[in-house]
Design a protein around this motif. Structure first.
Motif, mmCIF file in Angstrom:
data_model
loop_
_atom_site.group_PDB
_atom_site.id
_atom_site.type_symbol
_atom_site.label_atom_id
_atom_site.label_comp_id
_atom_site.label_asym_id
_atom_site.label_seq_id
_atom_site.Cartn_x
_atom_site.Cartn_y
_atom_site.Cartn_z
ATOM 1 N N ILE A 43 16.666 -104.759 30.701
ATOM 2 C CA ILE A 43 15.249 -104.492 30.466
ATOM 3 C C ILE A 43 14.385 -105.426 31.302
ATOM 4 C CG2 ILE A 43 13.436 -104.841 28.745
ATOM 5 C CD1 ILE A 43 14.970 -103.312 26.784
ATOM 6 N N GLN A 44 14.773 -106.695 31.360
ATOM 7 C CA GLN A 44 13.966 -107.654 32.102
ATOM 8 C C GLN A 44 13.921 -107.296 33.590
ATOM 9 O OE1 GLN A 44 12.296 -109.830 30.345
ATOM 10 N NE2 GLN A 44 11.167 -110.408 32.172
ATOM 11 N N ASN A 45 15.061 -106.901 34.152
ATOM 12 C CA ASN A 45 15.088 -106.491 35.562
ATOM 13 C C ASN A 45 14.238 -105.251 35.795
ATOM 14 O OD1 ASN A 45 16.811 -108.580 36.211
ATOM 15 N ND2 ASN A 45 18.681 -107.343 36.001
ATOM 16 N N CYS A 46 14.323 -104.314 34.846
ATOM 17 C CA CYS A 46 13.532 -103.091 34.978
ATOM 18 C C CYS A 46 12.035 -103.404 34.913
ATOM 19 C CB CYS A 46 13.899 -102.093 33.875
ATOM 20 S SG CYS A 46 15.514 -101.335 34.089
ATOM 21 N N PHE A 47 11.640 -104.302 34.027
ATOM 22 C CA PHE A 47 10.216 -104.618 33.908
ATOM 23 C C PHE A 47 9.723 -105.385 35.134
ATOM 24 C CE2 PHE A 47 6.652 -107.265 32.246
ATOM 25 C CZ PHE A 47 5.779 -106.216 31.979
ATOM 26 N N THR A 48 10.541 -106.292 35.631
ATOM 27 C CA THR A 48 10.162 -107.008 36.865
ATOM 28 C C THR A 48 9.968 -106.017 38.010
ATOM 29 O OG1 THR A 48 11.406 -108.958 36.142
ATOM 30 C CG2 THR A 48 10.870 -108.788 38.499
ATOM 31 N N SER A 49 10.901 -105.044 38.148
ATOM 32 C CA SER A 49 10.780 -104.027 39.201
ATOM 33 C C SER A 49 9.566 -103.150 38.962
ATOM 34 C CB SER A 49 12.045 -103.161 39.247
ATOM 35 O OG SER A 49 13.155 -103.914 39.648
ATOM 36 N N LEU A 50 9.277 -102.826 37.681
ATOM 37 C CA LEU A 50 8.112 -102.008 37.367
ATOM 38 C C LEU A 50 6.825 -102.697 37.814
ATOM 39 C CD1 LEU A 50 6.762 -99.572 36.002
ATOM 40 C CD2 LEU A 50 6.867 -100.833 33.836
ATOM 41 N N MET A 51 6.704 -103.988 37.553
ATOM 42 C CA MET A 51 5.510 -104.719 37.983
ATOM 43 C C MET A 51 5.400 -104.724 39.509
ATOM 44 S SD MET A 51 5.662 -107.987 35.387
ATOM 45 C CE MET A 51 4.285 -108.790 36.176
ATOM 46 N N GLU A 52 6.530 -104.988 40.191
ATOM 47 C CA GLU A 52 6.514 -105.054 41.657
ATOM 48 C C GLU A 52 6.127 -103.709 42.267
ATOM 49 O OE1 GLU A 52 9.641 -105.935 45.333
ATOM 50 O OE2 GLU A 52 10.136 -106.607 43.301
ATOM 51 N N VAL A 53 6.705 -102.619 41.747
ATOM 52 C CA VAL A 53 6.434 -101.288 42.311
ATOM 53 C C VAL A 53 5.019 -100.832 41.951
ATOM 54 C CG1 VAL A 53 7.205 -98.899 42.377
ATOM 55 C CG2 VAL A 53 8.879 -100.717 42.234
ATOM 56 N N SER A 54 4.526 -101.230 40.784
ATOM 57 C CA SER A 54 3.153 -100.865 40.403
ATOM 58 C C SER A 54 2.154 -101.489 41.372
ATOM 59 C CB SER A 54 2.867 -101.332 38.978
ATOM 60 O OG SER A 54 3.701 -100.682 38.060
ATOM 61 N N VAL A 55 2.392 -102.738 41.743
ATOM 62 C CA VAL A 55 1.528 -103.404 42.729
ATOM 63 C C VAL A 55 1.616 -102.689 44.072
ATOM 64 C CG1 VAL A 55 1.176 -105.528 44.032
ATOM 65 C CG2 VAL A 55 1.668 -105.641 41.581
ATOM 66 N N GLN A 56 2.842 -102.328 44.467
ATOM 67 C CA GLN A 56 3.045 -101.628 45.741
ATOM 68 C C GLN A 56 2.306 -100.285 45.745
ATOM 69 O OE1 GLN A 56 7.181 -101.177 46.746
ATOM 70 N NE2 GLN A 56 6.769 -99.736 48.403
ATOM 71 N N LEU A 57 2.359 -99.557 44.628
ATOM 72 C CA LEU A 57 1.681 -98.268 44.539
ATOM 73 C C LEU A 57 0.170 -98.432 44.636
ATOM 74 C CD1 LEU A 57 1.710 -95.219 44.055
ATOM 75 C CD2 LEU A 57 1.820 -95.671 41.586
ATOM 76 N N LYS A 58 -0.364 -99.456 43.965
ATOM 77 C CA LYS A 58 -1.809 -99.701 44.024
ATOM 78 C C LYS A 58 -2.239 -100.008 45.456
ATOM 79 C CE LYS A 58 -5.680 -100.491 41.643
ATOM 80 N NZ LYS A 58 -6.613 -100.840 42.727
ATOM 81 N N GLU A 59 -1.428 -100.787 46.165
ATOM 82 C CA GLU A 59 -1.748 -101.112 47.560
ATOM 83 C C GLU A 59 -1.702 -99.865 48.435
ATOM 84 O OE1 GLU A 59 1.150 -104.038 48.467
ATOM 85 O OE2 GLU A 59 0.048 -105.708 47.528
ATOM 86 N N LEU A 60 -0.723 -98.996 48.211
ATOM 87 C CA LEU A 60 -0.623 -97.753 48.991
ATOM 88 C C LEU A 60 -1.843 -96.870 48.771
ATOM 89 C CD1 LEU A 60 3.149 -96.777 48.518
ATOM 90 C CD2 LEU A 60 2.027 -97.366 50.669
ATOM 91 N N GLN A 61 -2.278 -96.778 47.506
ATOM 92 C CA GLN A 61 -3.436 -95.940 47.199
ATOM 93 C C GLN A 61 -4.711 -96.502 47.828
ATOM 94 O OE1 GLN A 61 -3.018 -96.044 42.938
ATOM 95 N NE2 GLN A 61 -1.811 -94.144 42.874
ATOM 96 N N ASP A 62 -4.855 -97.830 47.805
ATOM 97 C CA ASP A 62 -6.037 -98.446 48.422
ATOM 98 C C ASP A 62 -6.014 -98.268 49.940
ATOM 99 O OD1 ASP A 62 -6.811 -99.222 45.922
ATOM 100 O OD2 ASP A 62 -6.068 -101.292 46.110
ATOM 101 N N GLU A 63 -4.835 -98.449 50.552
ATOM 102 C CA GLU A 63 -4.722 -98.291 52.002
ATOM 103 C C GLU A 63 -5.004 -96.856 52.429
ATOM 104 O OE1 GLU A 63 -0.844 -99.564 53.053
ATOM 105 O OE2 GLU A 63 -1.201 -101.672 52.553
ATOM 106 N N LYS A 64 -4.596 -95.910 51.595
ATOM 107 C CA LYS A 64 -4.806 -94.501 51.926
ATOM 108 C C LYS A 64 -6.291 -94.192 52.035
ATOM 109 C CE LYS A 64 -3.665 -89.846 50.324
ATOM 110 N NZ LYS A 64 -3.023 -89.045 49.243
ATOM 111 N N GLY A 65 -7.076 -94.740 51.096
ATOM 112 C CA GLY A 65 -8.511 -94.517 51.156
ATOM 113 C C GLY A 65 -9.139 -95.149 52.386
ATOM 114 N N ASP A 66 -8.699 -96.369 52.713
ATOM 115 C CA ASP A 66 -9.235 -97.044 53.895
ATOM 116 C C ASP A 66 -8.874 -96.305 55.177
ATOM 117 O OD1 ASP A 66 -10.193 -98.931 52.158
ATOM 118 O OD2 ASP A 66 -8.533 -100.346 52.469
ATOM 119 N N GLU A 67 -7.654 -95.792 55.234
ATOM 120 C CA GLU A 67 -7.216 -95.095 56.450
ATOM 121 C C GLU A 67 -8.008 -93.821 56.679
ATOM 122 O OE1 GLU A 67 -3.082 -94.477 55.967
ATOM 123 O OE2 GLU A 67 -2.553 -96.584 56.287
ATOM 124 N N GLU A 68 -8.300 -93.090 55.612
ATOM 125 C CA GLU A 68 -9.044 -91.844 55.760
ATOM 126 C C GLU A 68 -10.438 -92.108 56.314
ATOM 127 O OE1 GLU A 68 -8.940 -90.087 51.929
ATOM 128 O OE2 GLU A 68 -6.876 -89.340 52.130
#
Length: 1101
Positions: free
Chosen positions: A956-981
């Motif tokens: 569970i701890q590994n899954c939650f650590t990965s969830l936090m890391e990927v959530s940050v990555q997704l937020k960055e992708l969404q922000d970059e997508k808006g800037d790129e457009e």
């Protein structure tokens, strides 16, 4: 011990396997397979193969023993054979005494066992001493009273050496000679060369009364020596290569190129020994230079004496022509070495006049082959990519081809430096200019070859009746075809003059010289990479004329038409385009349908035109497709399988045209392009009608004409190309009216049934099938296709219908693709997401979705278990596919994983965290849709584990650590997508300006030279690749890299707010997931920067 009763039974069963009664054969085979489980079965078969009551029974026993050994012994050497020493000893005794027909079969048994127990495992220590003793005590060496046959013993040695003809360990860049080969060379081959010398001396001395057994022994020893030195050089053989070479030269010098020989069998064997001798010389020159340099003068003299007989090529049997071919090849190999120029250049003129050119001129054999077997003539003399007429069969290695190759090598050879002080000053004054002739050595193509060829007059109206002029000029054209490397280095004006003065004038008398026109077509294709652009109109006009040249009353012009099509294809592949494609298309379309063979060639040419012409030809596609579809329809018959080649090539051409037309779809939407879009849509509908009619004829007509009892489905021939046509039909559908008119549900039902039974995974890349799957889902989303999710069974009486719904057939195909076809894994797994999340499932069809989850998750997880040991590029698509299934029915998927492997859920969760990490070495998460799917899956997985009471532990701890890391990555992708457009438009403008500037600053002389890989780098690279393939870390994938980075279609999942899911999970379980856990401080900082509202739950940090 031998059980005679069982031997008698086995012999009786073997006799039954020779019966014409199929039932008796099956029954006997089944009984033999049952008896094969007994330990003495191989001994009984061996006993019958040596002492059976008749030849048929002996051959049957030997054959069954060979197949039995193949089934039970791993010839790759990964594991020992487990064959007993007693059986090996008996097998060796049998091999030394049986007659040759039985020997050829039993030696395969020996080869399989030897490969497993000696070549790879070194578990047969007595093999080499026993074989050495057998050879020394055989009848030709030790006396006629011996019961051991010398040729038999040598055949066994040949089988033992066969694996050593190739490198055994490709993972080693410079592999040393295997110890087993060194042992064979020291104990058997070196002593055998003394006997070989005696045999050769006896055979050469008794030229008119040669002994067939001695000749066979010489041939077999030559084969053994060839395998021994083809890749490796045993240390004990190297010092005696000189004496070996003398014996081989004696064999070659004794060959008679007179076709009238007295003892045909004896001379046939001698010719084979000569052929093998030349292969040994080629291996020595190309693989073992440091051992062969001193031998080269004698080798060259011998080869020169052989190739001078090329003037007799038309009268020589195939084997002697092959020897001539190898003679030319040996000279080419020597010329490409360091000492080559010094050894060969003094003979250039004599070679050209007395050997090479006589091999090129047209002869009587060419004339008869043109009329009697045009396809064979084309394969040998006019090779191209059209109709797969080029090949690697040995009979295609003609003396003419080897002579052309040698001529090309000679033309590129440079003489000694001729630079003078004046030349040097001139070169300095012209710094920055290319000055090929003043400061560089001049090539033999310029100094010798072209001047020689220019002596032969070009055929014209005045001399067209002179046979020698035509035959000689055929040789000139063959020579020009071999000079493409030389001509590529010349100025464009040089090639222009050559084409205008020596080739194009032939077309003015084309009707009189079809043989020359066919060769001229081939030459134009071969020179495609060096033809000047300004000659395009002239070249294509002549090739068009040749493309439709009609047969003369007494002469077929089929090779002329084929070579013209091949030349045009080659020119297009070299980006040498015609000034206008329309005349070319008109000629092709108007001539398709007249003759089946010609139409097959024209369809292939049409495919090449579409692939290279693209937007230049797309405007013509709607006007020609109906006619072409009609021509294909004419040759289609429901009871013919496989289809005629013209049908397959026709469907392939239509598929390429459909794809080319789709690629021309307009993108902009201003007022002017709206009219263009409407015109394009109307043309697309016309194309789809033609395709739909053809598909109905192919798939629906056979069903409607079958008897009620005959439930067989139409042939799956051309399934990939027909899938492209089907997709084109679906793309034009804009309402239910067209769905009914095109019979889309009926076509899709048959198509889904066919792909469900598709097993030819290694034969083609079925990429178009995956494209059709996604288009079906899109069509169902818009119009609710009949039979898509649930099959509707019509009331009786009704025609035969598929047993599956459309989606069930697709699911079978996709799951098989995941299991069987590594190169399609990305696309197959992409279809999993599309099929689970994009269709609209109702309460009634929820069971269909559940069955899809079961099929997909089982296939993906089983495949993942197979490749889990080493992280590789297959991990991501497989884990994402399982994730999509898990989001639909987590309990079902968990059950499947736990049933497959104990701890399966933990294994999958760990791998999911690994592939989500930025440190994942193989292809990680690259797109927003992939990242979103992982976020939602990890959130669901954590919640499931917590509900099951698994609040403690690393999982569970590994899954939650990965969830936090990927959530940050997704937020960055969404922000970059808006800037790129926002920035995209400005960047496009800047790119246009910079392109203009770059074009002005471009300097041809500043081009970076292409890096040429060294032999050592090449060997290291391939050794690394071989190691990766063996340990499974290298997976062959289809298509381009972009195919693996396409956004997945998540359908309804896109509507889910993943941030709310994550925040809700933290809010609900923060006391377990966060409090008291040692989360990385940098990760917490990044997470809170992306989601500041969660700060309340991380106060302890």
């Amino acid at each position: 011990m031998i059980d005679m009763a069982e031997v008698t039974l086995i012999a009786h069963l073997l006799n039954q396997t020779l019966s014409p009664d199929a039932t008796a054969v099956r029954s006997a085979t089944d009984e033999l397979n049952r008896l094969s489980l007994t330990p003495h079965f191989p001994f009984h078969l061996l006993s019958i193969s040596t002492g059976g009551e008749n030849q048929g029974q002996k051959i049957a026993a030997a054959t069954f023993l060979k197949n039995h050994t193949r089934r039970n012994v791993d010839s790759s050497g990964a594991t020992p054979s487990n064959v007993s020493k007693e059986f090996k000893d008996q097998l060796m005794q049998a091999l030394l005494q049986v007659e040759f027909p039985i020997l050829k079969i039993l030696v395969e048994v020996f080869r399989i066992v030897a490969a497993a127990d000696f070549v790879r495992q070194s578990l047969w220590p007595e093999l080499v001493p026993n074989l050495q003793s057998a050879i020394q005590n055989s009848h030709l060496i030790n006396g006629s009273n011996s019961t051991w046959n010398t040729v038999n013993a040598l055949v066994v040695l040949h089988a033992l050496l066969r694996p050593f003809q190739y490198f055994l360990n490709p993972k080693v860049a410079k592999e040393p000679v295997p110890t087993q080969l060194e042992l064979i060379a020291k104990e058997i081959l070196v002593p055998l060369l003394t006997v070989f010398h005696q045999f050769v001396g006896k055979a050469v001395a008794n030229h008119d009364s040669a002994d067939i057994e001695t000749e066979k022994a010489i041939l077999t020893i030559c084969k053994c020596l060839h395998f021994a030195v083809k890749s490796y050089m045993p240390s004990t053989l190297a010092p005696i290569l000189s004496s070996l070479s003398r014996d081989l030269l004696s064999i070659l010098s004794s060959l008679s190129f007179d076709c009238t020989v007295a003892h045909e069998d004896v001379y046939l064997t001698r010719w084979k020994s000569g052929k093998r001798s030349l292969l040994i010389f080629s291996s020595l020159v190309t693989r073992h230079r440091k051992h062969s340099d001193k031998l080269m003068p004698d080798i060259i003299n011998c080869a020169l004496n052989i190739v001078k007989f090329s003037k007799n090529t038309s009268r020589l049997p195939f084997l002697l022509e092959r020897i001539l071919s190898l003679g030319f090849d040996v000279i080419s190999n020597v010329l490409e070495t360091g000492p080559g120029w010094r050894l060969v250049s003094p003979h250039f003129t004599a070679l050209l006049e007395s050997a090479i050119f006589p091999a090129l001129v047209m002869n009587e054999k060419d004339m008869s082959e043109w009329e009697e077997d045009a396809d064979e003539y084309i394969r040998k003399n006019l090779p191209s990519d059209i109709d797969e007429i080029s090949g690697w069969r040995e009979d295609l290695f003609t003396a003419r081809k080897s002579a052309v190759n040698l001529l090309g090598v000679i033309s590129m050879s440079k003489g000694p430096p001729m630079e003078t002080s004046i030349d040097s000053l001139s070169a300095k004054r012209k710094k920055g200019q290319k000055n090929k002739k003043s400061n560089q050595r001049r090539s033999m193509g310029e100094l010798l070859v072209l001047p020689f060829l220019s002596k032969f007059p070009i055929p014209s109206v005045s001399n067209v009746s002179q046979k020698k002029v035509l035959n000689d000029y055929f040789g000139v054209l063959m020579a020009y075809g071999g000079l493409q490397d030389f001509l590529r280095d010349q100025e464009s004006g040089f090639v222009t003059i050559l084409i205008r003065t020596r080739i194009l004038p032939l077309y003015t008398i084309a009707v009189s010289v079809p043989h020359l026109i066919a060769s001229a077509n081939w030459v134009l294709g071969e020179l495609g990479s060096c033809l000047p652009e300004e000659m395009s109109a002239d070249v294509y006009s002549q090739l068009l004329m040749a493309l439709v040249m009609p047969d003369k009353q007494d002469t077929s012009c089929y090779p002329v038409r084929v070579s013209a099509a091949g030349a045009i294809t080659t020119l297009l592949d070299n980006d040498y385009m015609p000034p206008d494609f329309l005349p070319l298309l008109q000629v092709i379309v108007s001539n398709i349908g007249n003759d089946e063979n010609d139409s097959s060639i024209l369809f292939q040419l049409l495919s090449s035109i579409m692939e290279t012409g693209e937007e230049k030809v797309s405007v013509h596609i709607p006007h020609i497709i109906p006619s072409l579809a009609g021509s294909v329809s004419k040759w289609l018959t429901s009871n013919l399988e496989p289809w005629p080649q013209v049908v397959e090539h026709g469907i392939a051409a239509l598929a390429v045209m459909g794809q080319t037309w789709e690629d021309s779809r307009p993108e902009v939407s201003d007022s002017e392009s709206n009219d263009f879009q409407e015109k394009w849509a109307a043309d697309q509908a016309a194309i789809s009608r033609a395709f739909a009619a053809l598909l109905q004829q192919v798939w629906l007509t056979p069903l409607s004409t079958q008897d009620q009892q005959d439930q067989n489905f139409p042939t799956s021939s051309c399934i990939e190309d027909l899938s492209t046509l089907l997709r084109s039909v679906m793309l034009s559908v804009d309402g239910n009216q067209l769905i009914q008119e095109f019979k889309v549900p009926e076509l899709l039902s048959v198509w889904a049934e066919m792909i469900a039974e598709w097993h030819a995974w290694e034969e083609s890349e079925d990429l178009s099938i995956f494209d059709v799957i996604k288009e079906i889902v899109n069509l169902d989303r818009s119009f609710r296709l009949k039979n898509f999710l649930v099959k509707e069974v019509p009331p009786p009486p009704a025609p035969p219908v598929p047993e599956r719904s459309i989606v069930e057939g697709i699911a079978t195909f996709v799951s098989e693709a995941i299991n069987q076809y590594p190169s399609a894994t990305y696309r197959a797994c992409s279809c999993v997401h599309t099929l689970l999340h994009c269709p609209t499932y109702s309460i009634e069809t929820e069971g269909v979705k559940q069955s899809l989850v079961v099929v997909f998750s089982r296939a993906a997880f089983c495949r993942f278990v197979e490749v889990r040991n080493t992280p590789n590029s297959l991990w991501k698509p497989l884990l994402l596919a399982i994730s999509s299934c898990y989001l639909c029915y987590p309990e079902i998927v968990e059950g499947i994983m736990e049933k497959s492997v104990e701890g399966g859920v933990t294994m999958w969760a760990s791998a999911l965290c690994h592939v989500s990490s930025s440190s994942f070495e193989a292809a990680g998460l690259t797109t927003e849709s992939e990242t979103k799917l992982i976020v939602m899956t990890l959130a669901r997985l954590i919640e499931q584990l917590l509900k099951q009471g698994m609040s403690c532990g690393d999982s569970i701890q590994n899954c939650f650590t990965s969830l936090m890391e990927v959530s940050v990555q997704l937020k960055e992708l969404q922000d970059e997508k808006g800037d790129e457009e926002e920035a995209e438009e400005a960047e496009d403008d800047e790119d246009e300006d910079s392109e203009d500037d770059d074009s002005e600053d471009y300097d041809e002389d500043s081009e970076v030279e292409e890096y040429e890989e060294t032999e050592e780098e090449f060997l290291n690279r391939y050794a690394k690749a071989a190691g990766a393939l063996e340990d499974g870390s290298a997976i062959i994938e289809e298509g381009d890299v972009e195919d693996q980075e396409l956004d997945m279609e998540l359908g309804q999942l896109l509507e889910v707010d993943e941030q709310k899911v994550v925040l809700s999970l933290i809010e609900k379980y923060h006391h377990v997931l966060i409090q008291g856990q040692g989360l990385p401080s940098q990760l917490i900082t990044s997470f809170l920067n992306a989601f500041p509202s969660c700060g309340l739950y991380f106060q302890q940090y």
